[in-house]
Design a protein around this motif. Structure first.
Motif, PDB file in Angstrom:
ATOM      1  N   LYS A   1       0.842  -1.198   0.000  1.00  0.00           N
ATOM      2  CA  LYS A   1       0.000   0.000   0.000  1.00  0.00           C
ATOM      3  C   LYS A   1       0.881   1.254   0.000  1.00  0.00           C
ATOM      4  CE  LYS A   1      -3.902   0.393   2.254  1.00  0.00           C
ATOM      5  NZ  LYS A   1      -4.965   0.529   3.285  1.00  0.00           N
ATOM      6  N   GLU A   2       0.452   2.268  -0.756  1.00  0.00           N
ATOM      7  CA  GLU A   2       1.109   3.572  -0.745  1.00  0.00           C
ATOM      8  C   GLU A   2       0.433   4.450   0.296  1.00  0.00           C
ATOM      9  OE1 GLU A   2       3.671   4.748  -2.644  1.00  0.00           O
ATOM     10  OE2 GLU A   2       3.960   2.815  -3.625  1.00  0.00           O
ATOM     11  N   TYR A   3       1.236   5.131   1.094  1.00  0.00           N
ATOM     12  CA  TYR A   3       0.690   6.040   2.099  1.00  0.00           C
ATOM     13  C   TYR A   3       1.671   7.180   2.321  1.00  0.00           C
ATOM     14  CZ  TYR A   3      -0.930   7.866   6.609  1.00  0.00           C
ATOM     15  OH  TYR A   3      -1.360   8.696   7.631  1.00  0.00           O
ATOM     16  N   ARG A   4       1.205   8.384   2.092  1.00  0.00           N
ATOM     17  CA  ARG A   4       1.998   9.601   2.276  1.00  0.00           C
ATOM     18  C   ARG A   4       3.348   9.522   1.548  1.00  0.00           C
ATOM     19  NH1 ARG A   4       2.338  11.405   8.396  1.00  0.00           N
ATOM     20  NH2 ARG A   4       3.565  13.027   7.328  1.00  0.00           N
ATOM     21  N   GLY A   5       3.296   9.009   0.334  1.00  0.00           N
ATOM     22  CA  GLY A   5       4.478   8.981  -0.502  1.00  0.00           C
ATOM     23  C   GLY A   5       5.430   7.834  -0.237  1.00  0.00           C
ATOM     24  N   ILE A   6       5.048   6.910   0.609  1.00  0.00           N
ATOM     25  CA  ILE A   6       5.919   5.787   0.946  1.00  0.00           C
ATOM     26  C   ILE A   6       5.189   4.476   0.646  1.00  0.00           C
ATOM     27  CG2 ILE A   6       7.074   4.562   2.842  1.00  0.00           C
ATOM     28  CD1 ILE A   6       7.714   7.202   4.081  1.00  0.00           C
ATOM     29  N   THR A   7       5.933   3.518   0.104  1.00  0.00           N
ATOM     30  CA  THR A   7       5.374   2.202  -0.172  1.00  0.00           C
ATOM     31  C   THR A   7       5.573   1.303   1.033  1.00  0.00           C
ATOM     32  OG1 THR A   7       5.870   2.415  -2.529  1.00  0.00           O
ATOM     33  CG2 THR A   7       5.440   0.194  -1.681  1.00  0.00           C
ATOM     34  N   PHE A   8       4.478   0.789   1.556  1.00  0.00           N
ATOM     35  CA  PHE A   8       4.522  -0.118   2.703  1.00  0.00           C
ATOM     36  C   PHE A   8       4.235  -1.542   2.228  1.00  0.00           C
ATOM     37  CE2 PHE A   8       3.790   3.929   4.746  1.00  0.00           C
ATOM     38  CZ  PHE A   8       4.574   3.843   5.889  1.00  0.00           C
ATOM     39  N   GLU A   9       5.067  -2.465   2.676  1.00  0.00           N
ATOM     40  CA  GLU A   9       4.867  -3.878   2.385  1.00  0.00           C
ATOM     41  C   GLU A   9       4.400  -4.568   3.657  1.00  0.00           C
ATOM     42  OE1 GLU A   9       7.351  -7.805   0.769  1.00  0.00           O
ATOM     43  OE2 GLU A   9       8.359  -5.868   1.038  1.00  0.00           O
ATOM     44  N   PHE A  10       3.239  -5.220   3.588  1.00  0.00           N
ATOM     45  CA  PHE A  10       2.656  -5.896   4.740  1.00  0.00           C
ATOM     46  C   PHE A  10       2.888  -7.406   4.602  1.00  0.00           C
ATOM     47  CE2 PHE A  10       0.475  -1.915   4.225  1.00  0.00           C
ATOM     48  CZ  PHE A  10       0.284  -1.441   5.519  1.00  0.00           C
ATOM     49  N   VAL A  11       3.461  -8.002   5.642  1.00  0.00           N
ATOM     50  CA  VAL A  11       3.782  -9.425   5.638  1.00  0.00           C
ATOM     51  C   VAL A  11       3.400 -10.003   7.000  1.00  0.00           C
ATOM     52  CG1 VAL A  11       5.624 -11.146   5.439  1.00  0.00           C
ATOM     53  CG2 VAL A  11       5.707  -9.069   4.057  1.00  0.00           C
ATOM     54  N   PRO A  12       2.744 -11.161   7.053  1.00  0.00           N
ATOM     55  CA  PRO A  12       2.438 -11.775   8.354  1.00  0.00           C
ATOM     56  C   PRO A  12       3.713 -12.003   9.161  1.00  0.00           C
ATOM     57  CG  PRO A  12       1.180 -12.848   6.624  1.00  0.00           C
ATOM     58  CD  PRO A  12       2.145 -11.925   5.935  1.00  0.00           C
ATOM     59  N   SER A  13       3.637 -11.737  10.460  1.00  0.00           N
ATOM     60  CA  SER A  13       4.808 -11.862  11.332  1.00  0.00           C
ATOM     61  C   SER A  13       5.412 -13.260  11.275  1.00  0.00           C
ATOM     62  CB  SER A  13       4.420 -11.530  12.777  1.00  0.00           C
ATOM     63  OG  SER A  13       3.965 -10.208  12.889  1.00  0.00           O
ATOM     64  N   SER A  14       4.554 -14.274  11.235  1.00  0.00           N
ATOM     65  CA  SER A  14       5.058 -15.656  11.203  1.00  0.00           C
ATOM     66  C   SER A  14       5.850 -15.921   9.927  1.00  0.00           C
ATOM     67  CB  SER A  14       3.891 -16.640  11.313  1.00  0.00           C
ATOM     68  OG  SER A  14       2.930 -16.390  10.296  1.00  0.00           O
ATOM     69  N   LEU A  15       5.341 -15.420   8.808  1.00  0.00           N
ATOM     70  CA  LEU A  15       6.031 -15.628   7.532  1.00  0.00           C
ATOM     71  C   LEU A  15       7.343 -14.858   7.495  1.00  0.00           C
ATOM     72  CD1 LEU A  15       5.965 -16.873   4.711  1.00  0.00           C
ATOM     73  CD2 LEU A  15       4.686 -14.852   3.935  1.00  0.00           C
ATOM     74  N   TYR A  16       7.319 -13.638   8.024  1.00  0.00           N
ATOM     75  CA  TYR A  16       8.544 -12.840   8.065  1.00  0.00           C
ATOM     76  C   TYR A  16       9.614 -13.529   8.900  1.00  0.00           C
ATOM     77  CZ  TYR A  16      11.714  -8.952   9.090  1.00  0.00           C
ATOM     78  OH  TYR A  16      12.829  -8.169   9.232  1.00  0.00           O
ATOM     79  N   ALA A  17       9.243 -14.013  10.080  1.00  0.00           N
ATOM     80  CA  ALA A  17      10.211 -14.684  10.949  1.00  0.00           C
ATOM     81  C   ALA A  17      10.775 -15.928  10.266  1.00  0.00           C
ATOM     82  CB  ALA A  17       9.567 -15.051  12.285  1.00  0.00           C
ATOM     83  N   TYR A  18       9.906 -16.674   9.593  1.00  0.00           N
ATOM     84  CA  TYR A  18      10.359 -17.899   8.924  1.00  0.00           C
ATOM     85  C   TYR A  18      11.328 -17.577   7.790  1.00  0.00           C
ATOM     86  CZ  TYR A  18      10.340 -21.977   5.914  1.00  0.00           C
ATOM     87  OH  TYR A  18      10.729 -23.024   5.120  1.00  0.00           O
ATOM     88  N   LYS A  19      10.940 -16.656   6.904  1.00  0.00           N
ATOM     89  CA  LYS A  19      11.799 -16.326   5.771  1.00  0.00           C
ATOM     90  C   LYS A  19      13.102 -15.674   6.223  1.00  0.00           C
ATOM     91  CE  LYS A  19       8.607 -15.924   1.888  1.00  0.00           C
ATOM     92  NZ  LYS A  19       8.207 -15.078   0.745  1.00  0.00           N
ATOM     93  N   LEU A  20      12.992 -14.832   7.238  1.00  0.00           N
ATOM     94  CA  LEU A  20      14.180 -14.176   7.759  1.00  0.00           C
ATOM     95  C   LEU A  20      15.184 -15.204   8.268  1.00  0.00           C
ATOM     96  CD1 LEU A  20      15.660 -11.604   8.676  1.00  0.00           C
ATOM     97  CD2 LEU A  20      14.283 -11.652  10.757  1.00  0.00           C
ATOM     98  N   GLY A  21      14.710 -16.119   9.098  1.00  0.00           N
ATOM     99  CA  GLY A  21      15.604 -17.145   9.629  1.00  0.00           C
ATOM    100  C   GLY A  21      16.187 -18.015   8.531  1.00  0.00           C
ATOM    101  N   ALA A  22      15.351 -18.389   7.551  1.00  0.00           N
ATOM    102  CA  ALA A  22      15.827 -19.242   6.462  1.00  0.00           C
ATOM    103  C   ALA A  22      16.891 -18.543   5.637  1.00  0.00           C
ATOM    104  CB  ALA A  22      14.652 -19.658   5.578  1.00  0.00           C
TER     105      ALA A  22
END
Length: 257
Positions: free
Chosen positions: A214-235
């Motif tokens: 989503k774009e908000y106030r000129g910035i692109t925000f990427e929304f990712v479920p916390s569980s998926l982020y933790a998994y991909k980050l660790g991997a």
């Protein structure tokens, strides 16, 4: 892989990890004589994992002198039981006297073992989600992580470039989907990104269930479920190990594909 451990993991974590490190290993390595004092401090830190604390406040809560706390914090970090994260201000400046900081358990399961399990709506779940994410980040030695707080604003994770000490990217950890529907909750991220000239980068927001952009106030925000982020980050960290900093630009920005 032990069937015995799998039958009662909580007992294993407490008796074979926490108790042995606190009551045996640390005292023998560092000559600690007041084991109960060390235990009180660790219990206090475990209960407050993911919270901002101060030496003054923790001294009063745990009943331990400030100078002793400083030494114990070093010992607990050396034993890989906790990780300290230092604060910066809105302009990414460090504080000359670090009187406040955040402490994270290296594994959120330790809090559950000590104080009981909580459900997905428990009052401490947000801090445990942060703890889980930082438990993945601790495996990356090439990333300098801080949190930013100023006035009434805060950003949970700020990566500083080692040479320039300027922000590379930021992540806001949330255990809800509300920020996607109410983007005004992201004003702190916008303020920090624009103050540090990183508004051209995507800002990652963890959620409970939503995957979106989503774009908000000129910035692109990427929304990712916390569980998926933790998994991909660790991997990714495990896969790339020390080469993590040389990953593709999108991976380097957020730590995930």
């Amino acid at each position: 892989m032990s069937p015995t451990v799998q039958e009662d993991p909580g007992r294993y974590i407490k008796s074979d990890i926490i108790d042995k490190v606190l009551l045996r290993d640390l005292p023998s390595l560092y000559g600690i004589t007041d084991i109960q004092e060390l235990n009180r401090l660790f219990t206090t830190l475990a209960y407050n994992t993911g919270n901002e604390i101060s030496l003054e406040g923790i001294a009063q809560t745990a009943g331990v002198a400030k100078n002793t706390i400083k030494k114990y914090l070093e010992y607990l970090e050396a034993a890989f039981l906790i990780r300290r994260v230092n604060r910066i201000d809105k302009n990414s400046r460090r504080f000359q006297r670090a009187t406040t900081f955040k402490v994270y358990l290296t594994n959120p399961s330790m809090r559950s073992v000590l104080f009981g399990e909580i459900d997905e709506n428990g009052p401490a779940i947000g801090h445990l989600v942060e703890t889980a994410i930082f438990s993945q980040w601790q495996h990356s030695r090439s990333t300098s992580l801080h949190y930013a707080r100023w006035g009434s604003g805060e950003v949970d994770i700020v990566s500083l470039e080692t040479r320039t000490q300027k922000p590379n990217w930021i992540v806001e950890v949330k255990w809800s989907d509300r920020a996607f529907e109410q983007p005004s909750e992201l004003d702190n991220c916008v303020e920090f990104a624009k103050a540090n000239d990183i508004s051209g980068h995507r800002v990652l927001i963890t959620t409970k269930t939503i995957t979106a952009e989503k774009e908000y106030r000129g910035i692109t925000f990427e929304f990712v479920p916390s569980s998926l982020y933790a998994y991909k980050l660790g991997a990714n960290i495990l896969r790339n190990q020390m080469k993590f900093a040389l990953a593709a630009p999108q991976q380097r920005l957020t730590g995930i594909d």
